[in-house]
Design an enzyme around this catalytic site. Structure first.
Site, PDB file in Angstrom:
ATOM      1  N   GLY A 173      46.368  41.686  41.217  1.00  0.00           N
ATOM      2  CA  GLY A 173      45.570  42.784  40.671  1.00  0.00           C
ATOM      3  C   GLY A 173      44.746  43.491  41.727  1.00  0.00           C
ATOM      4  CB  THR A 208      33.943  36.673  39.207  1.00  0.00           C
ATOM      5  OG1 THR A 208      34.131  37.553  40.310  1.00  0.00           O
ATOM      6  CG2 THR A 208      32.468  36.428  38.984  1.00  0.00           C
ATOM      7  CG  LEU A 241      37.351  43.816  46.725  1.00  0.00           C
ATOM      8  CD1 LEU A 241      37.504  44.930  45.717  1.00  0.00           C
ATOM      9  CD2 LEU A 241      38.710  43.472  47.297  1.00  0.00           C
ATOM     10  CB  ALA A 263      23.129  35.641  42.098  1.00  0.00           C
ATOM     11  CB  CYS A 265      32.584  43.290  38.446  1.00  0.00           C
ATOM     12  SG  CYS A 265      34.186  42.968  39.201  1.00  0.00           S
TER      13      CYS A 265
HETATM   14  P1  NAD Z   1      43.399  42.258  37.444  1.00  0.00           P
HETATM   15  O1  NAD Z   1      43.482  42.248  35.976  1.00  0.00           O
HETATM   16  O2  NAD Z   1      43.601  43.542  38.181  1.00  0.00           O
HETATM   17  O3  NAD Z   1      44.455  41.205  38.042  1.00  0.00           O
HETATM   18  C1  NAD Z   1      44.659  39.929  37.538  1.00  0.00           C
HETATM   19  C2  NAD Z   1      46.155  39.638  37.542  1.00  0.00           C
HETATM   20  O4  NAD Z   1      46.359  38.259  37.224  1.00  0.00           O
HETATM   21  C3  NAD Z   1      46.960  40.428  36.492  1.00  0.00           C
HETATM   22  O5  NAD Z   1      47.939  41.206  37.150  1.00  0.00           O
HETATM   23  C4  NAD Z   1      47.574  39.353  35.583  1.00  0.00           C
HETATM   24  O6  NAD Z   1      48.879  39.673  35.137  1.00  0.00           O
HETATM   25  C5  NAD Z   1      47.583  38.155  36.512  1.00  0.00           C
HETATM   26  N1  NAD Z   1      47.653  36.872  35.828  1.00  0.00           N
HETATM   27  C6  NAD Z   1      46.918  36.438  34.776  1.00  0.00           C
HETATM   28  N2  NAD Z   1      47.255  35.176  34.456  1.00  0.00           N
HETATM   29  C7  NAD Z   1      48.217  34.795  35.348  1.00  0.00           C
HETATM   30  C8  NAD Z   1      48.964  33.602  35.540  1.00  0.00           C
HETATM   31  N3  NAD Z   1      48.736  32.524  34.784  1.00  0.00           N
HETATM   32  N4  NAD Z   1      49.899  33.563  36.524  1.00  0.00           N
HETATM   33  C9  NAD Z   1      50.116  34.641  37.308  1.00  0.00           C
HETATM   34  N5  NAD Z   1      49.435  35.811  37.179  1.00  0.00           N
HETATM   35  C10 NAD Z   1      48.497  35.882  36.203  1.00  0.00           C
HETATM   36  O7  NAD Z   1      41.990  41.631  37.829  1.00  0.00           O
HETATM   37  P2  NAD Z   1      41.134  41.893  39.175  1.00  0.00           P
HETATM   38  O8  NAD Z   1      40.322  43.134  39.028  1.00  0.00           O
HETATM   39  O9  NAD Z   1      42.012  41.729  40.353  1.00  0.00           O
HETATM   40  O10 NAD Z   1      40.111  40.680  39.083  1.00  0.00           O
HETATM   41  C11 NAD Z   1      40.523  39.356  39.289  1.00  0.00           C
HETATM   42  C12 NAD Z   1      39.293  38.474  39.416  1.00  0.00           C
HETATM   43  O11 NAD Z   1      38.513  38.893  40.543  1.00  0.00           O
HETATM   44  C13 NAD Z   1      38.350  38.533  38.209  1.00  0.00           C
HETATM   45  O12 NAD Z   1      37.790  37.267  38.019  1.00  0.00           O
HETATM   46  C14 NAD Z   1      37.284  39.509  38.665  1.00  0.00           C
HETATM   47  O13 NAD Z   1      36.044  39.268  38.030  1.00  0.00           O
HETATM   48  C15 NAD Z   1      37.188  39.220  40.135  1.00  0.00           C
HETATM   49  N6  NAD Z   1      36.715  40.340  40.961  1.00  0.00           N
HETATM   50  C16 NAD Z   1      37.147  41.612  40.729  1.00  0.00           C
HETATM   51  C17 NAD Z   1      36.724  42.668  41.544  1.00  0.00           C
HETATM   52  C18 NAD Z   1      37.183  44.085  41.335  1.00  0.00           C
HETATM   53  O14 NAD Z   1      36.650  44.969  41.968  1.00  0.00           O
HETATM   54  N7  NAD Z   1      38.150  44.347  40.468  1.00  0.00           N
HETATM   55  C19 NAD Z   1      35.873  42.391  42.627  1.00  0.00           C
HETATM   56  C20 NAD Z   1      35.470  41.087  42.854  1.00  0.00           C
HETATM   57  C21 NAD Z   1      35.903  40.065  42.008  1.00  0.00           C
HETATM   58  C1  UDX Z   2      31.104  45.828  42.130  1.00  0.00           C
HETATM   59  C2  UDX Z   2      30.345  45.243  43.326  1.00  0.00           C
HETATM   60  O1  UDX Z   2      29.760  46.313  44.080  1.00  0.00           O
HETATM   61  C3  UDX Z   2      31.285  44.435  44.209  1.00  0.00           C
HETATM   62  O2  UDX Z   2      30.550  43.814  45.257  1.00  0.00           O
HETATM   63  C4  UDX Z   2      31.961  43.376  43.364  1.00  0.00           C
HETATM   64  O3  UDX Z   2      32.871  42.638  44.144  1.00  0.00           O
HETATM   65  C5  UDX Z   2      32.674  43.999  42.174  1.00  0.00           C
HETATM   66  O4  UDX Z   2      31.747  44.787  41.410  1.00  0.00           O
HETATM   67  P1  UDX Z   2      32.728  47.901  41.775  1.00  0.00           P
HETATM   68  O5  UDX Z   2      32.458  47.658  40.335  1.00  0.00           O
HETATM   69  O6  UDX Z   2      34.134  48.023  42.233  1.00  0.00           O
HETATM   70  O7  UDX Z   2      32.072  46.734  42.658  1.00  0.00           O
HETATM   71  O8  UDX Z   2      31.992  49.255  42.230  1.00  0.00           O
HETATM   72  P2  UDX Z   2      30.456  49.608  42.546  1.00  0.00           P
HETATM   73  O9  UDX Z   2      30.447  50.498  43.724  1.00  0.00           O
HETATM   74  O10 UDX Z   2      29.592  48.441  42.585  1.00  0.00           O
HETATM   75  O11 UDX Z   2      30.047  50.514  41.291  1.00  0.00           O
HETATM   76  C6  UDX Z   2      29.905  49.970  40.002  1.00  0.00           C
HETATM   77  C7  UDX Z   2      29.375  51.030  39.053  1.00  0.00           C
HETATM   78  O12 UDX Z   2      28.033  51.347  39.362  1.00  0.00           O
HETATM   79  C8  UDX Z   2      30.147  52.346  39.108  1.00  0.00           C
HETATM   80  O13 UDX Z   2      30.307  52.853  37.806  1.00  0.00           O
HETATM   81  C9  UDX Z   2      29.254  53.232  39.930  1.00  0.00           C
HETATM   82  O14 UDX Z   2      29.436  54.594  39.675  1.00  0.00           O
HETATM   83  C10 UDX Z   2      27.887  52.764  39.484  1.00  0.00           C
HETATM   84  N1  UDX Z   2      26.807  53.042  40.452  1.00  0.00           N
HETATM   85  C11 UDX Z   2      26.861  52.502  41.686  1.00  0.00           C
HETATM   86  C12 UDX Z   2      25.725  53.820  40.058  1.00  0.00           C
HETATM   87  O15 UDX Z   2      25.667  54.309  38.919  1.00  0.00           O
HETATM   88  N2  UDX Z   2      24.727  54.046  40.966  1.00  0.00           N
HETATM   89  C13 UDX Z   2      24.737  53.517  42.215  1.00  0.00           C
HETATM   90  O16 UDX Z   2      23.783  53.759  42.975  1.00  0.00           O
HETATM   91  C14 UDX Z   2      25.848  52.716  42.595  1.00  0.00           C
END
Ligand code: NAD
Ligand code: UDX
Length: 480
Positions: A10, A128, A159, A218, A272
């Site tokens: 993902g 997470t 990220l 946090a 998130c």
């Molecule tokens: P996502 O939905 O984009 O990707 C997750 C993927 O896992 C999906 O493609 C799904 O098909 C796959 N999946 C689920 N169960 C599976 C299994 N049993 N075997 C193989 N594949 C499987 O999610 P994401 O945004 O990449 O987030 C993943 C994790 O990282 C979450 O816990 C999220 O909170 C955390 N996270 C996300 C972000 C972000 O910016 N999106 C940033 C930091 C942390």
């Molecule tokens: C966030 C965290 O920043 C990242 O560290 C974590 O790994 C995943 O969650 P993300 O959700 O991808 O990242 O984007 P971010 O830039 O944090 O923005 C989140 C939301 O807050 C957006 O809707 C953005 O528009 C909003 N935002 C951000 C504000 O409204 N004001 C700001 O000053 C900053």
């Protein structure tokens, strides 16, 4: 050659592994997923996610030391290090529904690792997860381990979407938590060695497992709390004639506070912040800390208040009704430079306007009509359960049209809502837009990107979050 496998292709798994492959040519990286369409897209020219710079990184490594596959078991079996980056959504039913993290996907991945492994492995929590998840995962892995040794590490990802590649190339820190045992330390050092290919040593922090797990929740809570704080101030600014941009600037000049993440907006979105704070609230409640839970809950309450306040402002300004009026929505993604719409404030704003019977015409440079219709018809919290489990809604919202041009979206509209801060919205020809709109023509800027004075000169009635109110708006009924 060290072999890494990442379960979950993902927004996190894909970019993170692509960067590891690029920076560590001596490591073979396989990214696996149960979603065939996602893996097919990763193997095509049209990647499944839009992220600046990602294309170039993937193209440099794919087929060399970076592979995308649905053969989950084979790659897990062969790997030395298995990252688990599956989704951990908010539970929609049962105990803790609406708050607790749903670890179904994580647990099924852990059981599969235990079942197919034939050699010792380091298993890395990239998703997470609630604090103490590693303990549960350890139990699942060792329950059926046939003598195979597993070390669990917590390596949360920080990220942000839209800047993922820059964030991965140059992280503020990489956090690795492990068991404080000789085997645990060895595993931490092995993962540290991967990141040390490009991350300076002093930025790789090592902690115990629980600190790493909790630090992720946090950090997101602190970031979201800043936005809710400035958004709360934005309401007070509108009531008093202060300008939130000036207030943020003045506050952020204090080096103890710092200038980042203080932009008032229509509300934060993304997959998130809300999910992780709800998770934190649930953990506090489960640990008998209701006051702490209540404190963090307020961050979400203010975010919901901000989105409602915006909708109320639109409706109240337009003579208390938007029934059958065309409202142009500029931007649907939760922030610029991503096509991701998970928890985007645009969903709440559109639903609010549709509830008042508006006709909405939406333009976003990266979001498809299918996605928008899906978002506007889906139940709360359903969005983060894997796509293949969600039937495409058979109903579409008839009052919604999606167009591929801001000028088309705004033609004959009564009002414009700017909901994502895409750069291209800053340079629109607003005179041309004004001439093609119904009068009086309104702009509601949920991202504070337009030049309010210039637009007022053209003739628009302008609302910009936390800015001194247009004389027109002052006369309109108070906004709840
Ligand atoms: P996502 O939905 O984009 O990707 C997750 C993927 O896992 C999906 O493609 C799904 O098909 C796959 N999946 C689920 N169960 C599976 C299994 N049993 N075997 C193989 N594949 C499987 O999610 P994401 O945004 O990449 O987030 C993943 C994790 O990282 C979450 O816990 C999220 O909170 C955390 N996270 C996300 C972000 C972000 O910016 N999106 C940033 C930091 C942390
Ligand atoms: C966030 C965290 O920043 C990242 O560290 C974590 O790994 C995943 O969650 P993300 O959700 O991808 O990242 O984007 P971010 O830039 O944090 O923005 C989140 C939301 O807050 C957006 O809707 C953005 O528009 C909003 N935002 C951000 C504000 O409204 N004001 C700001 O000053 C900053």
């Amino acid at each position: 050659m060290v072999k890494i496998c990442c379960i979950g292709a993902g927004y996190v798994g894909g970019p993170t592994m692509a960067v590891i492959a690029l920076k560590c040519p001596s490591i073979e990286v396989a990214v696996v997923d149960i979603s065939v369409s996602r893996i097919n897209a990763w193997n095509s020219d049209q990647l499944p996610i839009y992220e600046p710079g990602l294309d170039g990184v993937v193209k440099q490594c794919r087929g060399k030391n970076l592979f995308f596959s649905t053969d989950v078991e084979k790659h897990v079996r062969e790997a030395d290090i298995v990252f688990v980056s599956v989704n951990t959504p908010t539970k929609t039913r049962g105990l803790g529904a609406g708050k607790a993290a749903d670890l179904t996907y994580w647990e099924s991945a852990a059981r599969m690792i235990a079942d197919v492994s034939k050699s010792d492995k380091i298993v890395v929590e990239k998703s997470t997860v609630p604090v103490k998840t590693a303990e549960a995962i350890e139990k699942i892995l060792t329950h059926n381990s046939k003598g195979i040794k597993f070390q669990i590490l917590s390596n949360p990802e920080f990220l942000a979407e839209g800047t993922a590649i820059d964030d991965l190339f140059n992280p503020d820190r990489v956090l690795i938590g492990g068991r404080e045992t000789p085997e645990g330390n060895k595993a931490v050092q092995a993962l540290k060695a991967v990141y040390a290919h490009w991350v300076p040593e002093e930025r790789i922090l090592t902690t115990n497992l629980w600190s790493a797990e909790l630090s992720k929740l946090a950090a997101n809570a602190f970031l979201a709390q800043r936005i809710s704080s400035v958004n709360a101030m934005s309401a007070l600014c509108e009531a008093t004639g202060a300008d939130v941009t000036q207030v943020s600037y003045a506050v952020g000049k204090d080096t103890r506070i710092g200038p980042k993440f203080l932009n008032a907006s229509v509300g934060f979105g993304g997959s998130c912040f809300q999910k992780d704070i709800l998770n934190l609230v649930y953990i506090c409640e489960c640990n008998g800390l209701p006051e702490v839970a209540e404190y963090w809950k307020q961050v979400i309450k203010i975010n919901d208040y901000q989105k409602n306040r915006f909708v109320n402002r639109v409706v109240a300004s337009m003579f208390n009704t938007v029934s059958n009026k065309k409202i142009a929505i500029l931007g649907f993604a939760f922030k610029k430079d991503t096509g991701d719409t998970r928890e985007t404030p645009a969903i709440d704003v559109c639903k609010g306007l549709l509830g008042d019977k508006a006709r909405v015409s939406i333009y976003d440079p990266q979001v498809t009509e299918d996605q928008i219709q899906r978002d506007l018809t889906m139940n709360k919290f359903d969005w983060d359960h894997p796509l293949h489990l969600q039937p495409m809604s058979p109903t579409t919202v008839k009052q919604v049209t999606c167009v591929w041009d801001a000028y088309e979206a705004t033609k004959d509209a009564h009002g414009i809502c700017i909901l994502t801060e895409w750069d291209e919205f800053k340079t629109l020809d607003f005179k041309k837009i004004y001439d093609n709109m119904q009068k009086p023509a309104f702009v509601f800027d949920g991202r504070n990107i337009v030049n309010v004075d210039q637009l007022r000169e053209i003739g628009f009635i302008v609302y910009s979050i936390g800015k001194p109110l247009d004389p027109w708006l002052k006369d309109m009924p108070a906004v709840a």
